[in-house]
Design a protein around this motif. Structure first.
Motif, PDB file in Angstrom:
ATOM      1  N   LEU A  71      21.720  66.681   9.543  1.00 53.14           N
ATOM      2  CA  LEU A  71      21.598  67.964   8.846  1.00 53.14           C
ATOM      3  C   LEU A  71      20.148  68.428   8.795  1.00 53.14           C
ATOM      4  O   LEU A  71      19.857  69.614   8.981  1.00 53.14           O
ATOM      5  N   CYS A  72      19.243  67.496   8.539  1.00 54.29           N
ATOM      6  CA  CYS A  72      17.817  67.837   8.506  1.00 54.29           C
ATOM      7  C   CYS A  72      17.369  68.423   9.841  1.00 54.29           C
ATOM      8  O   CYS A  72      16.642  69.426   9.891  1.00 54.29           O
ATOM      9  N   GLU A  73      17.807  67.809  10.936  1.00 53.39           N
ATOM     10  CA  GLU A  73      17.433  68.281  12.265  1.00 53.39           C
ATOM     11  C   GLU A  73      18.016  69.659  12.548  1.00 53.39           C
ATOM     12  O   GLU A  73      17.341  70.534  13.103  1.00 53.39           O
ATOM     13  N   THR A  74      19.266  69.874  12.161  1.00 56.70           N
ATOM     14  CA  THR A  74      19.907  71.166  12.408  1.00 56.70           C
ATOM     15  C   THR A  74      19.256  72.272  11.594  1.00 56.70           C
ATOM     16  O   THR A  74      19.018  73.381  12.102  1.00 56.70           O
ATOM     17  N   HIS A  75      18.958  72.004  10.338  1.00 58.99           N
ATOM     18  CA  HIS A  75      18.311  73.017   9.494  1.00 58.99           C
ATOM     19  C   HIS A  75      16.890  73.312   9.955  1.00 58.99           C
ATOM     20  O   HIS A  75      16.378  74.414   9.737  1.00 58.99           O
ATOM     21  N   THR A  76      16.254  72.354  10.602  1.00 56.41           N
ATOM     22  CA  THR A  76      14.935  72.595  11.191  1.00 56.41           C
ATOM     23  C   THR A  76      15.076  73.426  12.465  1.00 56.41           C
ATOM     24  O   THR A  76      14.276  74.331  12.727  1.00 56.41           O
ATOM     25  N   ASP A  77      16.109  73.140  13.237  1.00 56.83           N
ATOM     26  CA  ASP A  77      16.345  73.868  14.489  1.00 56.83           C
ATOM     27  C   ASP A  77      16.598  75.354  14.254  1.00 56.83           C
ATOM     28  O   ASP A  77      16.169  76.199  15.048  1.00 56.83           O
ATOM     29  N   ILE A  78      17.313  75.686  13.171  1.00 55.72           N
ATOM     30  CA  ILE A  78      17.637  77.095  12.946  1.00 55.72           C
ATOM     31  C   ILE A  78      16.366  77.905  12.686  1.00 55.72           C
ATOM     32  O   ILE A  78      16.291  79.098  13.025  1.00 55.72           O
ATOM     33  N   LYS A  79      15.355  77.254  12.130  1.00 55.36           N
ATOM     34  CA  LYS A  79      14.074  77.944  11.934  1.00 55.36           C
ATOM     35  C   LYS A  79      13.443  78.281  13.283  1.00 55.36           C
ATOM     36  O   LYS A  79      12.859  79.356  13.456  1.00 55.36           O
ATOM     37  N   ASP A  80      13.576  77.349  14.247  1.00 53.95           N
ATOM     38  CA  ASP A  80      13.041  77.601  15.586  1.00 53.95           C
ATOM     39  C   ASP A  80      13.787  78.749  16.258  1.00 53.95           C
ATOM     40  O   ASP A  80      13.185  79.557  16.977  1.00 53.95           O
ATOM     41  N   VAL A  81      15.099  78.806  16.045  1.00 50.86           N
ATOM     42  CA  VAL A  81      15.893  79.895  16.621  1.00 50.86           C
ATOM     43  C   VAL A  81      15.416  81.237  16.075  1.00 50.86           C
ATOM     44  O   VAL A  81      15.237  82.205  16.827  1.00 50.86           O
ATOM     45  N   LYS A 313      16.188  58.543   0.145  1.00 51.79           N
ATOM     46  CA  LYS A 313      15.017  59.181   0.779  1.00 51.79           C
ATOM     47  C   LYS A 313      15.450  60.294   1.725  1.00 51.79           C
ATOM     48  O   LYS A 313      14.802  61.345   1.803  1.00 51.79           O
ATOM     49  N   GLU A 314      16.554  60.078   2.453  1.00 42.63           N
ATOM     50  CA  GLU A 314      17.015  61.096   3.393  1.00 42.63           C
ATOM     51  C   GLU A 314      17.557  62.316   2.661  1.00 42.63           C
ATOM     52  O   GLU A 314      17.343  63.456   3.083  1.00 42.63           O
ATOM     53  N   VAL A 315      18.270  62.092   1.551  1.00 45.49           N
ATOM     54  CA  VAL A 315      18.775  63.215   0.749  1.00 45.49           C
ATOM     55  C   VAL A 315      17.607  64.006   0.165  1.00 45.49           C
ATOM     56  O   VAL A 315      17.627  65.243   0.147  1.00 45.49           O
ATOM     57  N   ASP A 316      16.572  63.304  -0.296  1.00 38.67           N
ATOM     58  CA  ASP A 316      15.376  63.979  -0.814  1.00 38.67           C
ATOM     59  C   ASP A 316      14.701  64.810   0.272  1.00 38.67           C
ATOM     60  O   ASP A 316      14.205  65.923   0.018  1.00 38.67           O
ATOM     61  N   HIS A 317      14.682  64.264   1.487  1.00 39.77           N
ATOM     62  CA  HIS A 317      14.089  64.998   2.621  1.00 39.77           C
ATOM     63  C   HIS A 317      14.878  66.270   2.908  1.00 39.77           C
ATOM     64  O   HIS A 317      14.295  67.345   3.123  1.00 39.77           O
ATOM     65  N   PHE A 318      16.194  66.167   2.879  1.00 41.12           N
ATOM     66  CA  PHE A 318      17.034  67.340   3.113  1.00 41.12           C
ATOM     67  C   PHE A 318      16.815  68.381   2.014  1.00 41.12           C
ATOM     68  O   PHE A 318      16.745  69.586   2.284  1.00 41.12           O
ATOM     69  N   PHE A 319      16.699  67.916   0.778  1.00 37.48           N
ATOM     70  CA  PHE A 319      16.423  68.814  -0.355  1.00 37.48           C
ATOM     71  C   PHE A 319      15.148  69.613  -0.096  1.00 37.48           C
ATOM     72  O   PHE A 319      15.107  70.833  -0.305  1.00 37.48           O
ATOM     73  N   GLN A 320      14.097  68.923   0.366  1.00 38.04           N
ATOM     74  CA  GLN A 320      12.821  69.590   0.613  1.00 38.04           C
ATOM     75  C   GLN A 320      12.921  70.596   1.752  1.00 38.04           C
ATOM     76  O   GLN A 320      12.292  71.665   1.711  1.00 38.04           O
ATOM     77  N   ILE A 321      13.709  70.289   2.788  1.00 32.71           N
ATOM     78  CA  ILE A 321      13.875  71.219   3.903  1.00 32.71           C
ATOM     79  C   ILE A 321      14.576  72.491   3.442  1.00 32.71           C
ATOM     80  O   ILE A 321      14.168  73.608   3.775  1.00 32.71           O
ATOM     81  N   VAL A 322      15.651  72.326   2.663  1.00 32.78           N
ATOM     82  CA  VAL A 322      16.373  73.492   2.142  1.00 32.78           C
ATOM     83  C   VAL A 322      15.479  74.301   1.216  1.00 32.78           C
ATOM     84  O   VAL A 322      15.435  75.537   1.285  1.00 32.78           O
TER      85      VAL A 322
END
Length: 355
Positions: A71-81, A313-322
């Motif tokens: 999910l983190c990777e996908t949410h980062t990818d949409i920013k690139d799009v 840690k991964e959930v926290d990372h996703f929280f920060q990305i969102v």
């Protein structure tokens, strides 16, 4: 469950894949088209990697961690799009902005609920450490303490977390907003909405799987249906992932299990084996078997604690990305609003003061 055959990845001619998302008589410039194709292929590959090759992976903390990483990777990818589309926020329809902001708040709430549940599960590690400390001794009093702590651990783990229960209604609302917003006279806008649809489908699906596992029930596990007419390049991977994981979760709960988390189930098995051995406060005569059970509990507790920490840690990372995506949107909206106000005031011959 091993994969019976190599995944079949769809191969559509470019015109067929995007015919339905473009306005009549319009053509999509090469750059946005390439950005969308690249995004959908990467999303498809990412989903295939999440398809468990073995039933024992469903649902393990390590698989959950990989799912959140995805999910983190996908949410980062949409920013690139969005960047490649060169489609500024100022050109977004106000409805898109409202939906995005509303959904991002819901995702943040889900992350907070997941973190709360992971913290609650990890608190049980202290009880297990106390159990292991007392099992090292041979006195009747300490064995009784260990027995009491084992019972306390099982009660703690079986308790319900209201925050996770509330996730189900939040996810239901997100599912209701999955449909693509209507876009008129904007090829880039249609491309953006199509890419964001893929993000939303993957996000809702994975969060729903995790919520069902944490809640200890499959009754709210949802099978999402996507429109086959969209020719999404990630569709086959998504369908395979959803079928494999949802089917296994339902099958596990049908057996009467209170949890489908593999690491948690392993610890619970060790606890059940030790409870009758410590209940009377007398060290069992089968000394070797008793020590083996203690060792099993120690190893299981360590794996559970480590898995919970890594997933947290991964959930926290996703929280920060969102959160960062939401903040960036709000910042862009403020800049767009300010620039618009400056232009209007200049046209009126006014001067804005900066404080």
């Amino acid at each position: 469950m091993s994969r019976t055959q190599d995944p079949h990845r769809p191969s559509f001619p470019f015109g067929n894949a995007f015919r339905k998302i473009l306005p009549k008589g319009s053509s999509l410039p090469p750059k946005p088209a390439e950005a969308l194709t690249r995004f959908e292929k990467k999303l498809g590959d990412r989903l295939w990697k999440l398809v468990p090759e073995n039933k024992n992976d469903i649902v393990s903390l390590s698989w959950m961690r990989r799912a959140i990483q995805s999910l983190c990777e996908t949410h980062t990818d949409i920013k690139d799009v969005m960047s490649e589309l060169d489609f500024p926020v100022s050109d977004w329809d106000v409805k898109w902005v409202d939906v995005y902001l509303d959904n991002s708040v819901k995702l943040l709430d889900i992350c907070i609920a997941f973190s709360s549940e992971l913290s609650r599960l990890n608190q049980g590690h202290l009880l297990l450490q106390f159990v292991l400390h007392n099992l090292d001794a041979s006195s009747s009093k300490q064995l009784m303490r260990a027995s009491t702590s084992l019972d306390g651990w099982r009660q703690h783990i079986s308790s319900k977390n209201p925050r996770v229960e509330n996730c189900l209604s939040i996810l239901y609302n997100l599912i209701q907003s999955l449909n693509l917003p209507k876009v008129k006279n904007s090829a880039k806008g249609k491309v953006l909405m199509r890419a964001m649809y893929g993000v939303k489908v993957q996000t809702v699906c994975i969060c729903n799987m995790l919520a069902a596992a944490f809640c200890g029930s499959a009754k709210n596990l949802v099978d999402l249906h996507i429109d086959d007419r969209g020719n999404y390049l990630w569709a086959n991977a998504f369908k395979e992932l959803q079928i494999r994981v949802n089917t296994e979760i339902r099958d596990l709960f049908r057996t009467g299990r209170s949890s489908v988390l593999k690491e948690l189930e392993a610890v619970d098995t060790s606890v059940k084996a030790l409870e009758p051995m410590t209940r009377d406060g007398v060290k069992p005569e089968e000394g070797n078997l008793f020590q083996d059970r203690i060792a099993d509990l120690g190893n299981g507790a360590e794996k559970l604690s480590r898995g919970l920490d890594l997933l947290t840690k991964e959930v926290d990372h996703f929280f920060q990305i969102v959160l960062s995506g939401r903040d960036a949107l709000l910042s862009n909206l403020r800049v767009s609003s300010t620039n618009s106000e400056i232009s209007e005031n200049k046209a009126k011959g006014q001067t804005l003061l900066s404080f």
